[in-house]
Design a protein around this motif. Structure first.
Motif, mmCIF file in Angstrom:
data_model
loop_
_atom_site.group_PDB
_atom_site.id
_atom_site.type_symbol
_atom_site.label_atom_id
_atom_site.label_comp_id
_atom_site.label_asym_id
_atom_site.label_seq_id
_atom_site.Cartn_x
_atom_site.Cartn_y
_atom_site.Cartn_z
ATOM 1 N N TRP A 45 0.686 -1.215 -0.017
ATOM 2 C CA TRP A 45 -0.108 -0.025 -0.071
ATOM 3 C C TRP A 45 0.876 1.335 -0.005
ATOM 4 C CZ3 TRP A 45 -4.737 1.277 -1.226
ATOM 5 C CH2 TRP A 45 -5.078 2.614 -0.831
ATOM 6 N N GLN A 46 1.990 1.247 0.932
ATOM 7 C CA GLN A 46 2.599 2.455 0.823
ATOM 8 C C GLN A 46 3.550 2.584 -0.403
ATOM 9 O OE1 GLN A 46 5.345 1.264 4.136
ATOM 10 N NE2 GLN A 46 4.045 2.115 5.651
ATOM 11 N N SER A 47 3.768 1.424 -1.265
ATOM 12 C CA SER A 47 4.358 1.613 -2.524
ATOM 13 C C SER A 47 3.629 2.106 -3.536
ATOM 14 C CB SER A 47 4.871 0.228 -3.080
ATOM 15 O OG SER A 47 5.843 -0.361 -2.221
ATOM 16 N N TYR A 48 2.062 1.589 -3.564
ATOM 17 C CA TYR A 48 1.001 2.291 -4.303
ATOM 18 C C TYR A 48 0.788 3.768 -4.228
ATOM 19 C CZ TYR A 48 -0.212 -2.420 -6.467
ATOM 20 O OH TYR A 48 -0.185 -3.474 -7.152
ATOM 21 N N THR A 49 0.898 4.341 -2.785
ATOM 22 C CA THR A 49 0.696 5.624 -2.836
ATOM 23 C C THR A 49 1.868 6.584 -3.167
ATOM 24 O OG1 THR A 49 1.569 5.231 -0.392
ATOM 25 C CG2 THR A 49 -0.833 5.192 -0.596
ATOM 26 N N ARG A 50 3.215 5.960 -3.076
ATOM 27 C CA ARG A 50 4.085 6.454 -3.327
ATOM 28 C C ARG A 50 4.356 6.700 -4.821
ATOM 29 N NH1 ARG A 50 7.438 3.551 -1.090
ATOM 30 N NH2 ARG A 50 8.415 2.175 -2.737
ATOM 31 N N LEU A 51 3.810 5.542 -5.465
ATOM 32 C CA LEU A 51 3.586 5.543 -7.176
ATOM 33 C C LEU A 51 2.816 6.514 -7.606
ATOM 34 C CD1 LEU A 51 4.554 3.977 -9.800
ATOM 35 C CD2 LEU A 51 2.595 2.263 -9.351
ATOM 36 N N THR A 52 1.700 6.709 -6.988
ATOM 37 C CA THR A 52 0.527 7.683 -7.496
ATOM 38 C C THR A 52 0.590 8.948 -6.758
ATOM 39 O OG1 THR A 52 -1.102 6.719 -5.941
ATOM 40 C CG2 THR A 52 -0.836 5.781 -8.017
ATOM 41 N N HIS A 53 1.823 9.171 -5.976
ATOM 42 C CA HIS A 53 1.924 10.400 -5.046
ATOM 43 C C HIS A 53 1.524 11.649 -6.001
ATOM 44 C CE1 HIS A 53 4.050 13.890 -3.498
ATOM 45 N NE2 HIS A 53 3.391 13.339 -2.145
ATOM 46 N N ASP A 54 2.288 11.874 -7.024
ATOM 47 C CA ASP A 54 2.189 13.158 -7.816
ATOM 48 C C ASP A 54 0.709 13.253 -8.525
ATOM 49 O OD1 ASP A 54 4.547 13.774 -7.242
ATOM 50 O OD2 ASP A 54 5.734 13.074 -9.159
ATOM 51 N N LEU A 55 0.246 12.049 -9.130
ATOM 52 C CA LEU A 55 -0.984 12.016 -9.851
ATOM 53 C C LEU A 55 -2.225 12.461 -8.632
ATOM 54 C CD1 LEU A 55 -0.856 9.007 -12.057
ATOM 55 C CD2 LEU A 55 -0.827 11.337 -12.618
ATOM 56 N N SER A 56 -1.938 11.929 -7.338
ATOM 57 C CA SER A 56 -3.062 12.114 -6.189
ATOM 58 C C SER A 56 -2.874 13.729 -6.085
ATOM 59 C CB SER A 56 -2.718 11.302 -5.129
ATOM 60 O OG SER A 56 -1.468 11.771 -4.316
ATOM 61 N N LEU A 57 -1.805 14.242 -5.966
ATOM 62 C CA LEU A 57 -1.520 15.885 -5.833
ATOM 63 C C LEU A 57 -2.325 16.603 -6.889
ATOM 64 C CD1 LEU A 57 2.082 16.279 -4.601
ATOM 65 C CD2 LEU A 57 0.148 16.357 -3.184
ATOM 66 N N MET A 58 -2.032 16.049 -8.172
ATOM 67 C CA MET A 58 -2.706 16.636 -9.307
ATOM 68 C C MET A 58 -4.353 16.703 -9.098
ATOM 69 S SD MET A 58 -2.481 15.810 -13.106
ATOM 70 C CE MET A 58 -0.869 15.666 -12.954
ATOM 71 N N LEU A 59 -4.938 15.359 -8.606
ATOM 72 C CA LEU A 59 -6.326 15.155 -8.713
ATOM 73 C C LEU A 59 -6.803 15.998 -7.389
ATOM 74 C CD1 LEU A 59 -8.904 13.929 -9.234
ATOM 75 C CD2 LEU A 59 -8.241 11.900 -7.788
ATOM 76 N N THR A 60 -6.145 16.259 -6.463
ATOM 77 C CA THR A 60 -6.336 17.046 -5.242
ATOM 78 C C THR A 60 -6.733 18.507 -5.670
ATOM 79 O OG1 THR A 60 -5.339 15.649 -3.591
ATOM 80 C CG2 THR A 60 -5.838 17.960 -2.849
ATOM 81 N N GLU A 61 -5.863 18.980 -6.289
ATOM 82 C CA GLU A 61 -6.069 20.261 -7.021
ATOM 83 C C GLU A 61 -6.861 20.604 -7.735
ATOM 84 O OE1 GLU A 61 -4.354 22.821 -5.425
ATOM 85 O OE2 GLU A 61 -3.660 21.218 -4.120
#
Length: 338
Positions: A45-61
């Protein structure tokens, strides 16, 4: 700053992500084959969140501009009564011989988002036909849940569906890393069918129960359901009625379709026609009553009768933030104009 090295750095970052994704694919397959150890689930799970970190920031904004705050939490203004003293007004209040008595602050500016969001993930065998499908589902789950947590959107729930609907994470519990690892461990991807009709019935009941339990007591509460699946579902007319019933309950359903052309196994890649296997080009055969009164065969595009008005065909995880945000923007623009 050496701008000449920026493209090289970006290329290296992409290579690192590709390497991480390839490593995750292998680790996920081994983990699923070896009884899904809980400690490894946390690492994954930590690896998946790290992998999608930049994309999650983009979606957040992206979502920050769409999902407007609904609950007042910020104190502001000058009032004769309120919740807290405005210390800047105390000295002028005394100097005016206690005449300028507007010295209180109230909660008047909405700052917190009170939405209920349910993420439903297909747990059927069709999802497990390739490791890429499972990994893409996990990536999408990590991306969406991380973005919603960062946005402090309100309450988040996760369910799995197939032959049965299972509540993996309830609305009234915070979704943290431990919750993410537990959710990963609950998926088996071995159900024999994908019963979306049952999912819609169960999700409406879960949303209704959450509202009556006090977690959804706001009259302005909006609910959002994100369904992650390969998109194949039966009984479109009944599903269409269920989607309309959900809208009457202020529940928006967005179907995230994991396109088969993007998640085919490498073994089948040589014989597969990406465009033909894509859900965008899938056709279905129907029998309808013709002018003569006899049943006639009719061939039509599968998505022409797809019961979910708001859907995203996901071929590449990198496209999800922009496409999902645009889908939600269209919806809230529509309801805002009513």
């Amino acid at each position: 700053m050496d701008t000449d090295n920026v493209p090289e750095a970006e290329d290296e970052a992409l290579v690192d992500l590709d390497q991480l994704r390839e490593d995750l694919e292998q680790r996920t397959a081994e983990w699923r084959a070896n009884k899904q150890d809980s400690e490894q689930a946390m690492q994954l799970w930590q690896s998946y969140t790290r992998l999608t970190h930049d994309l999650s920031l983009m979606l957040t904004e992206q979502l920050r501009l769409i999902l407007t705050p609904t609950q007042a939490t910020q104190l502001r203004g000058d009032y004769r009564t309120g919740k807290r003293l405005n210390m800047k007004r105390i000295i002028p209040y005394i100097a005016s011989e206690f005449r300028k008595d507007k010295i209180w602050l109230r909660r008047t500016k909405p700052a917190r988002r009170e939405y209920q969001v349910m993420v439903a993930v297909d747990n059927s065998k069709s999802m497990a036909q390739s490791t890429q499908a499972v990994e893409l589902a996990y990536e999408t789950l990590a991306l969406v849940t991380t973005a919603l947590n960062q946005l402090e959107v309100g309450q988040l729930s996760v369910v799995s569906f197939g032959e049965q609907v299972s509540l993996l994470h309830p609305f009234d519990s915070p979704f943290d890393s431990e919750a993410g690892a537990r959710v990963l461990s609950r998926f088996s991807f071995d159900d024999n069918k994908t019963d979306v009709v049952q999912l819609m019935d169960a999700s409406l009941q879960l949303f209704d129960a959450a509202a009556h339990s006090g977690s959804g007591n706001s009259a302005d509460l909006w609910r959002l359901q994100l369904v992650i699946s390969d998109g194949v579902c039966q009984d479109h007319p009944r599903l269409l009625r269920q989607v309309r019933a959900a809208m009457e309950m202020r529940i928006m359903t967005v179907f995230i379709v994991l396109d088969r052309s993007a998640i085919a196994t490498s073994a089948a890649a040589e014989t597969m026609d990406p465009e033909k296997d894509s859900i965008m080009n899938t056709q279905q055969v129907m029998f309808v009553k013709g002018p003569s009164g006899k049943m006639e065969m009719k061939v039509e595009r599968y998505l022409d009768t797809f019961p979910f008005k708001y859907y995203v065909v996901l071929r590449n995880i990198h496209g999800l933030p922009a496409v999902l945000a645009e889908t939600l923007r269209q919806y809230f623009s529509l309801v805002g104009s009513d």
